[in-house]
Design a protein around this motif. Structure first.
Motif, PDB file in Angstrom:
ATOM      1  N   UNK A   1      18.521  -5.497  10.126  1.00  0.00           N
ATOM      2  CA  UNK A   1      18.482  -5.018   8.820  1.00  0.00           C
ATOM      3  C   UNK A   1      17.345  -5.532   8.078  1.00  0.00           C
ATOM      4  N   UNK A   2      16.724  -6.614   8.601  1.00  0.00           N
ATOM      5  CA  UNK A   2      15.459  -7.184   8.019  1.00  0.00           C
ATOM      6  C   UNK A   2      15.609  -7.810   6.880  1.00  0.00           C
ATOM      7  N   UNK A   3      16.721  -8.526   6.506  1.00  0.00           N
ATOM      8  CA  UNK A   3      16.681  -9.666   5.397  1.00  0.00           C
ATOM      9  C   UNK A   3      15.725 -10.701   5.790  1.00  0.00           C
ATOM     10  N   UNK A   4      15.216 -11.288   5.004  1.00  0.00           N
ATOM     11  CA  UNK A   4      13.982 -12.452   5.054  1.00  0.00           C
ATOM     12  C   UNK A   4      13.680 -13.082   3.956  1.00  0.00           C
ATOM     13  N   UNK A   5      13.482 -14.443   3.886  1.00  0.00           N
ATOM     14  CA  UNK A   5      12.968 -15.087   2.848  1.00  0.00           C
ATOM     15  C   UNK A   5      11.609 -14.559   2.242  1.00  0.00           C
TER      16      UNK A   5
ATOM     17  N   UNK B   1      21.248  -8.873  -7.040  1.00  0.00           N
ATOM     18  CA  UNK B   1      21.805  -8.378  -5.905  1.00  0.00           C
ATOM     19  C   UNK B   1      21.370  -7.217  -5.478  1.00  0.00           C
ATOM     20  N   UNK B   2      21.019  -6.022  -6.571  1.00  0.00           N
ATOM     21  CA  UNK B   2      20.549  -4.880  -6.369  1.00  0.00           C
ATOM     22  C   UNK B   2      19.291  -4.983  -5.625  1.00  0.00           C
ATOM     23  N   UNK B   3      18.565  -5.906  -6.072  1.00  0.00           N
ATOM     24  CA  UNK B   3      16.853  -5.816  -5.620  1.00  0.00           C
ATOM     25  C   UNK B   3      16.932  -6.758  -4.336  1.00  0.00           C
ATOM     26  N   UNK B   4      17.805  -7.582  -3.952  1.00  0.00           N
ATOM     27  CA  UNK B   4      17.939  -8.375  -2.815  1.00  0.00           C
ATOM     28  C   UNK B   4      18.467  -7.220  -1.580  1.00  0.00           C
ATOM     29  N   UNK B   5      19.478  -6.198  -1.976  1.00  0.00           N
ATOM     30  CA  UNK B   5      19.675  -5.448  -0.952  1.00  0.00           C
ATOM     31  C   UNK B   5      18.756  -4.325  -0.660  1.00  0.00           C
ATOM     32  N   UNK B   6      17.924  -3.698  -2.207  1.00  0.00           N
ATOM     33  CA  UNK B   6      16.860  -2.864  -1.690  1.00  0.00           C
ATOM     34  C   UNK B   6      15.895  -3.143  -1.097  1.00  0.00           C
TER      35      UNK B   6
ATOM     36  N   UNK C   1      15.677  -6.269   0.652  1.00  0.00           N
ATOM     37  CA  UNK C   1      15.929  -6.906   2.008  1.00  0.00           C
ATOM     38  C   UNK C   1      15.070  -8.553   2.014  1.00  0.00           C
ATOM     39  N   UNK C   2      15.044  -8.622   0.579  1.00  0.00           N
ATOM     40  CA  UNK C   2      14.256 -10.146   0.757  1.00  0.00           C
ATOM     41  C   UNK C   2      14.759 -11.014  -0.555  1.00  0.00           C
ATOM     42  N   UNK C   3      14.638 -12.241  -0.559  1.00  0.00           N
ATOM     43  CA  UNK C   3      15.492 -13.167  -1.573  1.00  0.00           C
ATOM     44  C   UNK C   3      14.987 -14.666  -1.216  1.00  0.00           C
ATOM     45  N   UNK C   4      15.604 -15.530  -2.242  1.00  0.00           N
ATOM     46  CA  UNK C   4      15.604 -16.886  -1.946  1.00  0.00           C
ATOM     47  C   UNK C   4      16.894 -17.651  -1.143  1.00  0.00           C
ATOM     48  N   UNK C   5      16.661 -18.787  -1.078  1.00  0.00           N
ATOM     49  CA  UNK C   5      17.798 -19.332  -0.028  1.00  0.00           C
ATOM     50  C   UNK C   5      19.303 -18.905  -0.487  1.00  0.00           C
ATOM     51  N   UNK C   6      19.571 -19.221  -1.784  1.00  0.00           N
ATOM     52  CA  UNK C   6      20.936 -18.954  -2.294  1.00  0.00           C
ATOM     53  C   UNK C   6      21.279 -17.635  -2.386  1.00  0.00           C
TER      54      UNK C   6
ATOM     55  N   UNK D   1      32.280 -25.863  12.816  1.00  0.00           N
ATOM     56  CA  UNK D   1      31.423 -25.373  11.834  1.00  0.00           C
ATOM     57  C   UNK D   1      30.018 -25.021  12.663  1.00  0.00           C
ATOM     58  N   UNK D   2      29.587 -24.300  12.093  1.00  0.00           N
ATOM     59  CA  UNK D   2      27.962 -23.882  12.530  1.00  0.00           C
ATOM     60  C   UNK D   2      27.096 -23.715  11.291  1.00  0.00           C
ATOM     61  N   UNK D   3      26.156 -24.571  11.093  1.00  0.00           N
ATOM     62  CA  UNK D   3      25.201 -24.421   9.822  1.00  0.00           C
ATOM     63  C   UNK D   3      24.208 -23.647  10.259  1.00  0.00           C
ATOM     64  N   UNK D   4      23.956 -22.620   9.385  1.00  0.00           N
ATOM     65  CA  UNK D   4      22.560 -21.813   9.646  1.00  0.00           C
ATOM     66  C   UNK D   4      21.883 -21.692   8.327  1.00  0.00           C
ATOM     67  N   UNK D   5      20.593 -21.091   8.458  1.00  0.00           N
ATOM     68  CA  UNK D   5      19.667 -20.869   7.137  1.00  0.00           C
ATOM     69  C   UNK D   5      19.205 -19.531   7.128  1.00  0.00           C
ATOM     70  N   UNK D   6      19.998 -18.737   6.032  1.00  0.00           N
ATOM     71  CA  UNK D   6      19.420 -17.328   6.041  1.00  0.00           C
ATOM     72  C   UNK D   6      18.180 -17.055   5.518  1.00  0.00           C
ATOM     73  N   UNK D   7      17.635 -18.174   4.841  1.00  0.00           N
ATOM     74  CA  UNK D   7      16.195 -18.035   4.430  1.00  0.00           C
ATOM     75  C   UNK D   7      15.115 -17.859   5.486  1.00  0.00           C
TER      76      UNK D   7
END
Length: 282
Positions: free
Chosen positions: A83-87, A100-105, A107-112, A148-154
């Motif tokens: 889907x191409x989501x990236x930091x 939210x609308x911009x992050x979804x449109x 496909x980019x954002x900050x860690x949170x 538990x598995x920790x992961x970093x979406x950014x």
């Protein structure tokens, strides 16, 4: 400062959406309300449907009975690789990274905000995905079967161990902050929203956007009645606007919450001046 009818309506909707038990707060809907401060005409149903669609794809991909590490890796493959989501490292402080609308449109954002996308997609897919507010960097944990598995979406959904988290905290704070297990504990919806709003607050201050800055203070205080810094900031704004009674109440609340703050004497002096001014007017 005059708030428009649309902002007043947003306030009412915000208060209604965060009322009730904290574990019932719908993070996506509150996030959309925050986003509508910048994008008042956005179609909420469109973006909620996007989250549902992403969850459907994820649910179809997850292997039944998979352990949490495999689930985390599957989430990263679907949301990052496919889907191409990236930091957004190049334009980290772009306010659109927080809506939210911009992050979804885009496909980019900050860690949170990327973590929130993973959380909301995961929840809709029936997974237990929680936010973890490490100092300086927000990540997520995928939970299941006592693990538990920790992961970093950014950073492309990379899986983390505790040692890597320790190293990141040390780098962020120059080795000055002692790492503790509490840094890896999940945080609740209100704490997540406060952290998101504080990010936006800093952006609004830099942009000299007084209306959005004030609104971020209002929402932080609504979420956290112990938000000392925001009470002081709002009080100073009220003082500038000539709303001396409100300024006094907020500054007194600040001193109650942070009696040992370095500027306590300065704020106490302001309170005394405000009360004197108010009594003169009356």
């Amino acid at each position: 400062m005059v708030l428009t009818d649309s902002v007043v309506a947003l306030n009412e909707e915000f208060d209604k959406t965060i009322s009730g038990p904290e574990d019932r707060i719908d993070l996506a809907r509150v996030w959309l309300i925050i986003s509508r401060l910048a994008y008042p005409d956005l179609d909420e149903s469109l973006y909620l449907a996007q989250l549902d669609r992403l969850a459907g794809r994820l649910e179809q991909t997850i292997t039944s009975g998979a352990d949490v590490r495999l689930i985390a890796q599957t989430m990263a493959r679907v949301l990052c690789e496919e889907e191409g989501f990236r930091g957004n490292s190049k334009e980290y402080y772009d306010p659109d990274n927080s809506y939210l609308n911009c992050v979804l449109d885009r496909r980019t954002g900050i860690p949170i905000t990327l973590s929130l996308v993973y959380m909301e997609v995961g929840r809709r897919a029936g997974l237990d995905v929680r936010g973890i507010g490490m100092p300086g960097h927000f990540i997520i944990g995928v939970y299941g079967a006592g693990n538990r598995c920790l992961m970093d979406p950014f950073h492309r959904g990379v899986v983390l161990d505790e040692e890597e988290c320790r190293r990141r905290v040390a780098v962020h704070h120059g080795g000055s902050r002692v790492f503790g297990p509490r840094f890896l504990e999940p945080v609740g919806p209100k704490a997540i929203l406060v952290r998101l709003l504080r990010n936006l607050k800093g952006i609004y201050i830099h942009a000299e956007d007084d209306i959005k800055y004030f609104q971020s203070l209002e929402w932080i205080i609504a979420l956290d009645p112990n938000a000392a810094a925001e009470f002081k900031e709002r009080g100073l704004i009220y003082e500038t606007l000539g709303a001396y009674d409100r300024a006094t109440r907020d500054m007194e609340k600040y001193l109650f919450l942070a009696p040992d703050s370095p500027d306590a004497r300065v704020i106490q002096s302001k309170i005394e001046q405000l009360k004197e001014t108010t009594s003169t007017f009356h």
